[in-house]
Write a protein that holds these residues in place. Structure first.
Motif, PDB file in Angstrom:
ATOM      1  N   GLY A  72      75.888  65.286  40.286  1.00 29.58           N
ATOM      2  CA  GLY A  72      77.171  64.782  39.844  1.00 29.58           C
ATOM      3  C   GLY A  72      78.108  64.527  41.010  1.00 29.58           C
ATOM      4  N   HIS A  73      79.103  63.675  40.769  1.00 28.56           N
ATOM      5  CA  HIS A  73      80.099  63.363  41.786  1.00 28.56           C
ATOM      6  C   HIS A  73      81.461  63.352  41.120  1.00 28.56           C
ATOM      7  N   SER A  74      82.483  63.612  41.892  1.00 24.67           N
ATOM      8  CA  SER A  74      83.818  63.491  41.351  1.00 24.67           C
ATOM      9  C   SER A  74      84.118  62.016  41.137  1.00 24.67           C
ATOM     10  N   ILE A  75      84.844  61.727  40.083  1.00 21.25           N
ATOM     11  CA  ILE A  75      85.079  60.336  39.696  1.00 21.25           C
ATOM     12  C   ILE A  75      86.510  59.958  40.017  1.00 21.25           C
ATOM     13  N   SER A  76      86.667  58.835  40.671  1.00 21.26           N
ATOM     14  CA  SER A  76      87.991  58.290  40.925  1.00 21.26           C
ATOM     15  C   SER A  76      87.872  56.784  40.937  1.00 21.26           C
ATOM     16  N   PRO A  77      88.929  56.053  40.540  1.00 22.37           N
ATOM     17  CA  PRO A  77      88.837  54.592  40.527  1.00 22.37           C
ATOM     18  C   PRO A  77      88.491  54.071  41.902  1.00 22.37           C
ATOM     19  N   ILE A  78      87.625  53.079  41.946  1.00 20.29           N
ATOM     20  CA  ILE A  78      87.160  52.576  43.238  1.00 20.29           C
ATOM     21  C   ILE A  78      88.084  51.517  43.802  1.00 20.29           C
TER      22      ILE A  78
ATOM     23  N   THR B 253      77.480  62.506  25.530  1.00 14.83           N
ATOM     24  CA  THR B 253      78.294  62.832  24.355  1.00 14.83           C
ATOM     25  C   THR B 253      79.253  63.966  24.699  1.00 14.83           C
ATOM     26  N   ASP B 254      80.182  64.243  23.777  1.00 13.81           N
ATOM     27  CA  ASP B 254      80.980  65.456  23.908  1.00 13.81           C
ATOM     28  C   ASP B 254      80.183  66.623  23.318  1.00 13.81           C
ATOM     29  N   ALA B 255      80.822  67.760  23.177  1.00 14.41           N
ATOM     30  CA  ALA B 255      80.103  68.961  22.753  1.00 14.41           C
ATOM     31  C   ALA B 255      80.093  69.167  21.235  1.00 14.41           C
TER      32      ALA B 255
ATOM     33  N   GLN C 216      65.672  52.577  34.208  1.00 14.89           N
ATOM     34  CA  GLN C 216      65.618  53.791  33.394  1.00 14.89           C
ATOM     35  C   GLN C 216      66.751  53.788  32.378  1.00 14.89           C
ATOM     36  N   VAL C 217      66.426  54.239  31.163  1.00 19.26           N
ATOM     37  CA  VAL C 217      67.421  54.449  30.106  1.00 19.26           C
ATOM     38  C   VAL C 217      67.225  55.869  29.600  1.00 19.26           C
ATOM     39  N   SER C 218      68.295  56.653  29.592  1.00 18.31           N
ATOM     40  CA  SER C 218      68.146  58.063  29.220  1.00 18.31           C
ATOM     41  C   SER C 218      69.399  58.595  28.555  1.00 18.31           C
ATOM     42  N   GLY C 219      69.239  59.731  27.866  1.00 17.47           N
ATOM     43  CA  GLY C 219      70.363  60.418  27.254  1.00 17.47           C
ATOM     44  C   GLY C 219      70.478  61.818  27.813  1.00 17.47           C
ATOM     45  N   MET C 220      71.706  62.275  28.070  1.00 18.24           N
ATOM     46  CA  MET C 220      71.925  63.598  28.643  1.00 18.24           C
ATOM     47  C   MET C 220      72.735  64.499  27.722  1.00 18.24           C
ATOM     48  N   ALA C 221      72.941  64.073  26.466  1.00 18.65           N
ATOM     49  CA  ALA C 221      73.661  64.887  25.484  1.00 18.65           C
ATOM     50  C   ALA C 221      75.008  65.326  26.063  1.00 18.65           C
ATOM     51  N   ASP C 222      75.304  66.625  25.958  1.00 14.25           N
ATOM     52  CA  ASP C 222      76.570  67.156  26.480  1.00 14.25           C
ATOM     53  C   ASP C 222      76.344  68.021  27.713  1.00 14.25           C
ATOM     54  N   GLN C 223      75.289  67.725  28.458  1.00 16.98           N
ATOM     55  CA  GLN C 223      74.933  68.545  29.615  1.00 16.98           C
ATOM     56  C   GLN C 223      75.754  68.227  30.863  1.00 16.98           C
ATOM     57  N   MET C 224      76.417  67.065  30.911  1.00 19.11           N
ATOM     58  CA  MET C 224      77.185  66.666  32.097  1.00 19.11           C
ATOM     59  C   MET C 224      78.600  66.276  31.672  1.00 19.11           C
ATOM     60  N   LEU C 225      79.360  67.233  31.186  1.00 16.48           N
ATOM     61  CA  LEU C 225      80.716  66.975  30.718  1.00 16.48           C
ATOM     62  C   LEU C 225      81.623  66.630  31.898  1.00 16.48           C
ATOM     63  N   LEU C 226      82.370  65.546  31.767  1.00 19.90           N
ATOM     64  CA  LEU C 226      83.342  65.206  32.803  1.00 19.90           C
ATOM     65  C   LEU C 226      84.563  66.114  32.730  1.00 19.90           C
ATOM     66  N   ASP C 227      84.860  66.588  31.535  1.00 15.47           N
ATOM     67  CA  ASP C 227      86.002  67.475  31.337  1.00 15.47           C
ATOM     68  C   ASP C 227      85.503  68.761  30.675  1.00 15.47           C
TER      69      ASP C 227
ATOM     70  N   ASN D 247      86.604  71.709  30.685  1.00 16.28           N
ATOM     71  CA  ASN D 247      87.656  72.540  30.104  1.00 16.28           C
ATOM     72  C   ASN D 247      88.025  72.090  28.695  1.00 16.28           C
ATOM     73  N   GLN D 248      87.727  70.814  28.389  1.00 17.71           N
ATOM     74  CA  GLN D 248      87.948  70.281  27.048  1.00 17.71           C
ATOM     75  C   GLN D 248      86.656  69.600  26.594  1.00 17.71           C
ATOM     76  N   PRO D 249      85.702  70.375  26.138  1.00 23.22           N
ATOM     77  CA  PRO D 249      84.376  69.821  25.819  1.00 23.22           C
ATOM     78  C   PRO D 249      84.367  68.778  24.712  1.00 23.22           C
ATOM     79  N   LEU D 250      85.435  68.705  23.917  1.00 21.02           N
ATOM     80  CA  LEU D 250      85.506  67.698  22.856  1.00 21.02           C
ATOM     81  C   LEU D 250      86.321  66.478  23.285  1.00 21.02           C
ATOM     82  N   SER D 251      86.722  66.426  24.547  1.00 17.89           N
ATOM     83  CA  SER D 251      87.559  65.331  25.039  1.00 17.89           C
ATOM     84  C   SER D 251      86.834  63.991  24.975  1.00 17.89           C
ATOM     85  N   SER D 252      87.608  62.925  24.800  1.00 14.03           N
ATOM     86  CA  SER D 252      87.044  61.578  24.726  1.00 14.03           C
ATOM     87  C   SER D 252      86.415  61.159  26.052  1.00 14.03           C
ATOM     88  N   ALA D 253      86.872  61.746  27.167  1.00 12.33           N
ATOM     89  CA  ALA D 253      86.313  61.394  28.477  1.00 12.33           C
ATOM     90  C   ALA D 253      84.838  61.747  28.577  1.00 12.33           C
ATOM     91  N   ASN D 254      84.396  62.698  27.775  1.00 13.81           N
ATOM     92  CA  ASN D 254      82.991  63.121  27.824  1.00 13.81           C
ATOM     93  C   ASN D 254      82.073  62.165  27.076  1.00 13.81           C
TER      94      ASN D 254
END
Length: 308
Positions: A74-80, A209-211, A249-260, A262-269
């Protein structure tokens, strides 16, 4: 009158101060000797490692020391991109030139093709980096035209261009608990497709996805949902003009790589990630899985065929 043989002599005894023994018995030389010994041990360890590992392993070690990351880390995300004082889009978070030479070396097949065309390795690397940066600018321009800046983030990483498309409080990318794209994001991905097709780079599409959990985890869960959403994104992109062979490659990672986290149900995830790979990153993925089964299946078949 003094008589000879009976002259008196005065004996003078000089006492010198006792010299300090601290210089002889001090511990400074021991510290210096310990430093020298440690330096020699480090030198021998480096020489031993260089002789024990292969050329590919040495390149990987150099990449890690230079701050390189694995494809799936993973990497921290910021607008490029951001607008400067003159209103022009500029790239931020760009890779340093020192990393580019090590991370973006072309695979043997590509190098051979470019060599036939008289193109040097440096020019190949420069062209590849330039194309990725141009693609980032175009994607951001399309996003701005759709007023979707809140739904898209990008960054240039050693593996290529990472594009994140996510929900926000105004818009949902997919209908809740389904893999059906909403019309807005369907149009946005369709606009991205021909631009992604303009550069000769492989693509990875990943669903997240979210959690939120389904009641019956056996019947259907976030693994199913994230995988189906990634496949839906691929379908829209290929219908929009992306060459299907570009998708590696096409894959799904479920809720294993949450961007937020602290808020696992956040829309960002709830997001789709599109990774436009450099040639070296796609080559590493081929080597990991065994390109066309050459490094995985054939040795096993040979071993079985030789078994009496």
């Amino acid at each position: 009158m003094r008589s000879r043989g009976k002259e008196h002599h005065t004996t003078i005894i000089k006492r010198s101060a006792r010299k300090s023994q601290e210089g002889i018995h001090g511990g400074a030389w021991k510290v210096a000797f310990a430093d020298f010994t440690l330096a020699m041990m480090a030198l021998f360890m480096v020489l031993w490692i260089m002789g024990a590992v292969t050329e590919e392993e040495r390149k990987e070690i150099v990449s890690l020391l230079n701050g390189g990351d694995a494809i799936f880390e993973g990497h921290s995300i910021s607008p490029i991109t951001q607008k400067d004082a003159g209103g022009e889009l500029t790239i931020v978070g760009k890779r340093s030139p020192g990393k580019t030479d090590a991370e973006d070396a072309e695979n043997e097949k590509t190098l051979a093709q470019q060599a036939k065309q008289g193109e040097s390795l440096d020019s190949v690397n420069a062209r590849s980096n330039s194309e990725i940066e141009d693609l980032a600018r175009i994607i951001m321009q399309i996003t701005s035209a759709y007023d979707a800046q809140a739904n898209l983030k990008m960054e240039i990483v050693p593996q290529g261009l990472r594009i994140l498309i996510s929900d926000d409080q105004k818009r949902e990318m997919f209908q809740r608990s389904s893999a059906i794209l909403t019309p807005f994001f369907d149009r946005l991905l369709t606009k991205f497709a021909p631009e992604l097709n303009k550069i000769d780079n492989k693509i990875i599409i990943t669903g997240h996805t979210d959690a939120t959990r389904f009641r019956d985890q056996v019947l259907y869960n976030n693994w199913n949902l994230s995988g189906e959403r990634a496949m839906q994104a691929r379908t829209v992109l290929t219908k929009g003009g992306l060459d299907p062979s570009r998708v590696l490659q096409v894959s799904g990672m479920a809720d294993q790589m949450l961007l937020d986290p602290n808020q696992p149900l956040s829309s960002a995830n709830r997001r789709i990630e599109i990774m436009v790979l450099t040639h070296s990153a796609s080559e590493s993925l081929y080597q990991f899985f065994g390109q066309h089964g050459e490094k995985v299946i054939k040795p096993l078949v040979d071993k079985i065929s030789k078994t009496p």
